[in-house]
Design an enzyme around this catalytic site. Sequence first.
Site, PDB file in Angstrom:
ATOM      1  CD  GLU A   1      47.069  -5.391  31.020  1.00  0.00           C
ATOM      2  OE1 GLU A   1      46.588  -5.748  32.118  1.00  0.00           O
ATOM      3  OE2 GLU A   1      48.144  -4.773  30.927  1.00  0.00           O
TER       4      GLU A   1
ATOM      5  CD  GLU B   1      47.325  -0.334  30.159  1.00  0.00           C
ATOM      6  OE1 GLU B   1      47.976  -0.730  31.147  1.00  0.00           O
ATOM      7  OE2 GLU B   1      46.148  -0.667  29.943  1.00  0.00           O
TER       8      GLU B   1
HETATM    9  C1  BGP Z   1      47.366  -2.829  33.375  1.00  0.00           C
HETATM   10  C2  BGP Z   1      45.915  -2.466  33.261  1.00  0.00           C
HETATM   11  C3  BGP Z   1      45.569  -1.101  33.700  1.00  0.00           C
HETATM   12  C4  BGP Z   1      46.487  -0.469  34.706  1.00  0.00           C
HETATM   13  C5  BGP Z   1      47.929  -0.860  34.621  1.00  0.00           C
HETATM   14  C6  BGP Z   1      48.773  -0.544  35.828  1.00  0.00           C
HETATM   15  O1  BGP Z   1      47.446  -4.152  33.758  1.00  0.00           O
HETATM   16  O2  BGP Z   1      45.463  -2.592  31.933  1.00  0.00           O
HETATM   17  O3  BGP Z   1      44.206  -1.048  34.009  1.00  0.00           O
HETATM   18  O4  BGP Z   1      45.966  -0.297  35.922  1.00  0.00           O
HETATM   19  O5  BGP Z   1      48.108  -2.229  34.346  1.00  0.00           O
HETATM   20  O6  BGP Z   1      48.500  -1.440  36.854  1.00  0.00           O
HETATM   21  P1  BGP Z   1      48.174  -0.978  38.333  1.00  0.00           P
HETATM   22  O7  BGP Z   1      47.091   0.006  38.217  1.00  0.00           O
HETATM   23  O8  BGP Z   1      47.764  -2.179  39.041  1.00  0.00           O
HETATM   24  O9  BGP Z   1      49.434  -0.397  38.843  1.00  0.00           O
END
Ligand code: BGP
Length: 484
Positions: free
Chosen positions: A175, A382
């Site tokens: 990201e 993701e």
């Molecule tokens: C993305 C990241 C992850 C992950 C996910 C969910 O931005 O790449 O590392 O954590 O989001 O976000 P969060 O964990 O803040 O709910």
Amino acid sequence: MGLRKDFLWGGAVAAHQLEGGWDQGGKGWSIADVMTAGGNGIPRRITDGILEGENYPNHEAIDFYHHYKEDIALFGEMGFKAFRTSIAWTRIYPNGDDEEPNEEGLAFYDDMFDTCHKYGIEPVITLQHFEMPYNLAKKYNGFMDKRCIDFFEKFSRTCFERYKGKVKYWMTFNEINNQSAAPNAHHMLQEGGVLLKEGDNAEEMMYQSSINELLASAKAVKACHEIDPDAMIGCMIAMCPIYAHSCNPKDVMEKTWADYKRYWYCDVHAKGKVPNYMFKYWERNNLNVVVTDEEKEILKDGIVDYIGFSYYMSFAVAAREDNPDFNFYEGGALVGAGGKSDFVKNEYLGATDWGWPIDPLGLRYALNWFSTRYDQPLMIVENGMGAYDKKEEDGSVDDSYRIDYLRNHIRAMIDAVNKDGVDLLGYTMWAPIDIVSASSGEMDKRYGFIYVNKNNAGEGDLSRSKKKSFYWYKHVIETNGEEL
Ligand code: BGP
């Protein structure tokens, strides 16, 4: 019709969010180790070093460091074809600028990847997922210093050489474009290891460290192609489609610029050059961002083999009359984040308990956007739903809302392949097992098919159990997405 036979179904995590063992096996401190637990709507704090009495949730996380065999066996049981995780840079080079790599860290990943292969699972590996060595942040201010480009290249080369043949899919920076949405302390530390000080020109620094990260990425891509020509190396973009709030051409122009500022990173990764619109933006706003001619050549050699992206939500944007440059990033950028943002609520969408808009069709839009703009294979690395899960007396968790969320997104994904002809390599949902949230540091923001007995206060015995969604996803994989 349908998904390719070798479609990479699986799940995604990041080392710092699940491994724990933060000071074991010769591992050094990473920037994640100085981030405290926040909460729903409560930001995490960045402390100056590790302080007595603070709660650092990544230190133990879910102790995958000692549970990986058991956890990967569960992924195998679901039929995973891919497991995306990251290599913690600090297990390999504890300080980032060390001469020699740490053998114990290298051996840990050897065994983890072997365990994956035992179940027919391909590791999909991110090199930098919000976990730069803390020493690089303190000593060099992260990617503000060009020497970090070389440290990253060295780390990458060590990984490609060691895991050649074991890892076929790599990604450089997780990201990388998140920081563009809000050049604030949290994002700049996570993505670039940059520690902001009072009075810093955050926007200028964000662009300069981003350029340096993109150069580091390009060098890693080139190294990967040299060392292991059979591997594929991609980028990783946080994709949140940005819709124009209305058909007013001003809103559409605002959307165009919102896209530029959020996705110029992808233009560099996939086309090998910084787009003209970005040079114009820096010039117009007196931002001193340096890209030398020699560096432009480096970027040309760093074109990725595929585009990996995360997808959770979409945004909507409306034009600001007082803003002729369409320069809308003066305050918070996320919906509900407050400040002078031009992002507006999209009244057509609902949201999660954390206020993340839910938009399955946006995933199809995103796949088309990437596909037509870059003509590259894509991988959804993701996608998932953070929710408060309730464990019943008998140990079961009925997470039907998660199943609905994933089903609707997978449907949209399949439409993009079947109806729009998108070339899609795989789908690794976030996150197959409950882990520490990256943005809030919570354990109770759960994404998993596997429940982990641990809460925000750190209580629980870390035992694992299967949620309803575990069985659902297993069937989805078995039928290659035919039965949702
Ligand atoms: C993305 C990241 C992850 C992950 C996910 C969910 O931005 O790449 O590392 O954590 O989001 O976000 P969060 O964990 O803040 O709910």
